[in-house]
Design a protein around this motif. Structure first.
Motif, mmCIF file in Angstrom:
data_model
loop_
_atom_site.group_PDB
_atom_site.id
_atom_site.type_symbol
_atom_site.label_atom_id
_atom_site.label_comp_id
_atom_site.label_asym_id
_atom_site.label_seq_id
_atom_site.Cartn_x
_atom_site.Cartn_y
_atom_site.Cartn_z
ATOM 1 N N THR A 44 0.787 -1.279 0.046
ATOM 2 C CA THR A 44 -0.004 -0.100 0.147
ATOM 3 C C THR A 44 0.944 1.279 -0.092
ATOM 4 O OG1 THR A 44 -1.723 -1.262 0.997
ATOM 5 C CG2 THR A 44 -1.935 1.462 1.220
ATOM 6 N N ASN A 48 -3.166 3.471 -2.294
ATOM 7 C CA ASN A 48 -3.228 2.859 -3.551
ATOM 8 C C ASN A 48 -2.749 1.467 -3.287
ATOM 9 O OD1 ASN A 48 -4.578 5.009 -4.788
ATOM 10 N ND2 ASN A 48 -2.416 5.791 -4.736
ATOM 11 N N CYS A 49 -3.059 0.375 -3.890
ATOM 12 C CA CYS A 49 -2.472 -0.822 -3.540
ATOM 13 C C CYS A 49 -1.330 -1.023 -4.998
ATOM 14 C CB CYS A 49 -3.636 -1.923 -3.480
ATOM 15 S SG CYS A 49 -2.827 -3.734 -3.503
ATOM 16 N N ASP A 74 -12.941 -7.651 -2.246
ATOM 17 C CA ASP A 74 -12.450 -7.268 -1.131
ATOM 18 C C ASP A 74 -12.147 -8.194 0.050
ATOM 19 O OD1 ASP A 74 -14.755 -7.555 0.074
ATOM 20 O OD2 ASP A 74 -15.561 -5.634 -0.091
ATOM 21 N N ASP A 80 -14.844 -5.634 -5.586
ATOM 22 C CA ASP A 80 -14.499 -4.211 -5.646
ATOM 23 C C ASP A 80 -14.287 -3.666 -6.739
ATOM 24 O OD1 ASP A 80 -11.543 -2.533 -5.646
ATOM 25 O OD2 ASP A 80 -12.841 -2.156 -3.859
ATOM 26 N N GLN A 104 -6.964 3.955 -5.156
ATOM 27 C CA GLN A 104 -8.342 4.173 -4.025
ATOM 28 C C GLN A 104 -8.752 2.713 -3.578
ATOM 29 O OE1 GLN A 104 -11.255 5.936 -6.493
ATOM 30 N NE2 GLN A 104 -10.368 8.023 -6.488
ATOM 31 N N THR A 105 -7.528 2.007 -3.243
ATOM 32 C CA THR A 105 -7.793 0.811 -2.459
ATOM 33 C C THR A 105 -6.483 0.222 -1.758
ATOM 34 O OG1 THR A 105 -8.993 -1.305 -2.113
ATOM 35 C CG2 THR A 105 -7.396 -0.866 -3.935
ATOM 36 N N THR A 106 -6.636 -0.095 -0.596
ATOM 37 C CA THR A 106 -5.336 -0.495 0.021
ATOM 38 C C THR A 106 -5.313 -2.003 -0.080
ATOM 39 O OG1 THR A 106 -6.225 -1.033 2.254
ATOM 40 C CG2 THR A 106 -5.400 1.211 1.998
ATOM 41 N N ASN A 109 -7.054 -4.352 2.134
ATOM 42 C CA ASN A 109 -8.372 -4.481 1.752
ATOM 43 C C ASN A 109 -8.815 -5.388 0.604
ATOM 44 O OD1 ASN A 109 -11.442 -3.524 1.851
ATOM 45 N ND2 ASN A 109 -11.049 -2.774 -0.006
#
Length: 147
Positions: A44, A48-49, A74, A80, A104-106, A109
């Motif tokens: 992360t 962001n991932c 997720d 997701d 906009q995602t870790t 998640n």
């Protein structure tokens, strides 16, 4: 020393040698023909991932382009998003590293990545379904990879 104990001690080196040979054969066995894709790392960065893949083409021919439709799930198993991962040109037998940033995602998640199908699989003499039927998937992370 009893005869049975002596026989067991004599047999032990033979059994150990057989195990070592089997282990060596397993380590040196060639990878099955196809595309071997490993999710090697997930990090992360700024919410962001960043996903890092190691991909090896073990087909008989190079690929000019390999693009996969992927589904990111997720931690609860909910979709997701759907996205495309373009692995680009893949020469035969030479590992390649490809990175993709999922905005906009870790990574914490993400629970699973599903390789839903190959959108593009191009190379001289390569059947359209080759990138799907000969796909081996693994993960070195907590994120499960399946196809």
């Amino acid at each position: 020393m009893s005869h049975s104990r002596l026989a067991a001690l004599v047999a032990l080196p033979v059994l150990l040698a057989q195990g070592a040979v089997a282990e060596t054969e397993a380590k040196t066995a060639p990878a099955p023909a196809g595309l071997q894709v490993e999710l090697n790392a997930a990090e992360t960065i700024d919410a962001n991932c960043k996903l890092t893949f190691l991909i090896t083409n073990t087909l008989d021919t190079p690929l000019e382009k390999a693009v996969y439709e992927t589904v990111l799930f997720d931690q609860n198993g909910t979709v997701d998003r759907l996205t495309l991962f373009d692995f680009g040109t893949l020469p035969v037998g030479r590992p390649r590293v490809r990175q993709f940033v999922v905005p906009q995602t870790t990574c914490e998640n993400l629970g699973r990545i599903l390789f839903n199908g190959a959108q593009t699989c191009a190379g001289e003499g390569v059947d359209a379904g080759t990138c799907e039927s000969d796909l081996g998937l693994t993960s070195r992370t907590e994120i499960e990879v399946l196809g």
